[in-house]
Design a protein around this motif. Structure first.
Motif, PDB file in Angstrom:
ATOM      1  N   GLN A 175       3.671   1.454  -2.964  1.00 50.46           N
ATOM      2  CA  GLN A 175       2.442   1.575  -2.009  1.00 50.46           C
ATOM      3  C   GLN A 175       1.915   0.416  -1.630  1.00 50.46           C
ATOM      4  OE1 GLN A 175      -0.812   4.710  -3.213  1.00 50.46           O
ATOM      5  NE2 GLN A 175      -1.826   4.191  -1.700  1.00 50.46           N
ATOM      6  N   GLU A 212       3.920  -1.340   0.820  1.00 48.58           N
ATOM      7  CA  GLU A 212       3.681  -0.734   2.375  1.00 48.58           C
ATOM      8  C   GLU A 212       2.130  -1.476   2.534  1.00 48.58           C
ATOM      9  OE1 GLU A 212       4.105   3.219   1.877  1.00 48.58           O
ATOM     10  OE2 GLU A 212       6.046   3.581   1.965  1.00 48.58           O
ATOM     11  N   GLU A 213       1.069  -1.266   2.187  1.00 50.76           N
ATOM     12  CA  GLU A 213      -0.049  -2.021   1.889  1.00 50.76           C
ATOM     13  C   GLU A 213      -0.200  -3.615   2.493  1.00 50.76           C
ATOM     14  OE1 GLU A 213      -4.407  -1.897   0.076  1.00 50.76           O
ATOM     15  OE2 GLU A 213      -2.826  -0.862  -0.265  1.00 50.76           O
ATOM     16  N   TYR A 214       0.899  -3.952   2.253  1.00 48.78           N
ATOM     17  CA  TYR A 214       1.250  -6.035   2.706  1.00 48.78           C
ATOM     18  C   TYR A 214       1.382  -5.282   3.370  1.00 48.78           C
ATOM     19  CZ  TYR A 214       2.697 -10.456   1.638  1.00 48.78           C
ATOM     20  OH  TYR A 214       3.180 -11.851   2.421  1.00 48.78           O
ATOM     21  N   TYR A 225       1.769  -3.568   6.073  1.00 52.09           N
ATOM     22  CA  TYR A 225       0.877  -3.308   7.206  1.00 52.09           C
ATOM     23  C   TYR A 225      -0.078  -4.138   7.416  1.00 52.09           C
ATOM     24  CZ  TYR A 225      -2.690  -1.129   9.895  1.00 52.09           C
ATOM     25  OH  TYR A 225      -3.728  -0.360  10.543  1.00 52.09           O
ATOM     26  N   TYR A 226      -1.131  -4.599   6.663  1.00 48.82           N
ATOM     27  CA  TYR A 226      -1.377  -5.852   6.537  1.00 48.82           C
ATOM     28  C   TYR A 226      -0.936  -7.101   7.539  1.00 48.82           C
ATOM     29  CZ  TYR A 226      -5.175  -3.391   4.168  1.00 48.82           C
ATOM     30  OH  TYR A 226      -6.465  -2.481   4.266  1.00 48.82           O
TER      31      TYR A 226
END
Length: 269
Positions: free
Chosen positions: A127, A130-132, A134-135
């Motif tokens: 997670q 994926e967050e990295y 996305y940003y």
């Protein structure tokens, strides 16, 4: 001043004492080139402390300093002349993440050149990874470097040239504007030192050698960069350091060792 080895290792490299004790127990800690297995062994501040890689006893890696550690992310400081990621050279940080962060699924999120020092970002779960990503796709992972470049630079630059990175040891700069601003390089001079300038460089989603190639393309190669510079340079270090990383909810700062304390006061992050 003398200290116990486990205390010295934990304090000097900002790791937990548990990590220090485990490294010593495994026989992976060297003091001045000698293997030491006792945490109670006394060392001096001038002693050279290193640890053996998990995969080989034929080389050593310096202990890696943890800058910040949270539930999902961490940041560590990569020394110069060490590979970030797995490859042909077994001396790399990625293959030692299980030691640096035991019992965690540590994954490397960014890379730095062999010669470049500074911040590496670590995710502890899918997670967070994926967050990295996305940003980064949204231009919200801001990476600021400090570099010492040849020549006197008196004004800020925005370098938009495309880079050809395929199958090349030396990245080729193409004098056509990059379509995405995520690939731009922002350069701001901080102060001059004789015939060099210390600059702040910002990128959002960098390509291999982006900062090195872009700075050289505008006539200001980095001091110590013998690949991109035509200057007669005898220094053995590349003066390029990943100093600030920020994204929503996570920010770290790691100042380069080659910048004096008085000059650090000129920086505003």
């Amino acid at each position: 001043m003398y200290k116990r080895l486990d205390i010295a290792v934990a304090k000097q490299f900002k790791i937990s004492r548990r990590q220090a004790k485990e490294a010593i127990r495994q026989g992976r800690v060297l003091v001045n080139g000698k293997n030491i297995r006792q945490g109670s062994f006394f060392v001096q501040e001038s002693d050279d402390i290193r640890f053996l890689s998990e995969d080989s006893k034929s080389f050593t890696l310096p202990l890696i300093r943890i800058i910040k550690e949270e539930r999902n992310f961490a940041a560590i400081s990569k020394p110069e002349k060490i590979h970030s990621a797995k490859g042909k050279d077994k001396q790399n940080i990625e293959e030692n993440l299980s030691f640096i962060f035991p019992n965690k699924n540590a994954q490397l999120l960014n890379r730095l050149d062999f010669l470049t020092s500074g911040i590496l970002i670590i995710a502890f779960n899918s997670q967070a990874k994926e967050e990295y990503s996305y940003y980064q796709s949204q231009g919200k992972t801001v990476k600021i470097y400090l570099a010492k470049v040849w020549g006197v630079l008196t004004h800020s630059l925005l370098i938009k040239w495309q880079l050809n990175v395929k199958k090349r040891k030396k990245v080729k700069v193409i004098k056509q504007e990059e379509r995405s601003s995520l690939r731009f390089t922002w350069v701001k001079p901080i102060f001059q030192q004789q015939d060099t300038t210390v600059v702040k460089v910002k990128i959002l989603k960098g390509k291999r050698h982006q900062i090195r190639a872009h700075l050289a393309s505008v006539g200001h190669p980095i001091v110590g960069d013998n690949l991109y510079s035509s200057f007669q340079d005898t220094t053995s270090s590349l003066f390029l350091h990943h100093t600030v990383f920020s994204m929503p909810g996570f920010k770290v700062i790691d100042k380069p060792s080659w910048l004096s304390q008085s000059n650090i006061s000129l920086l505003h992050f």
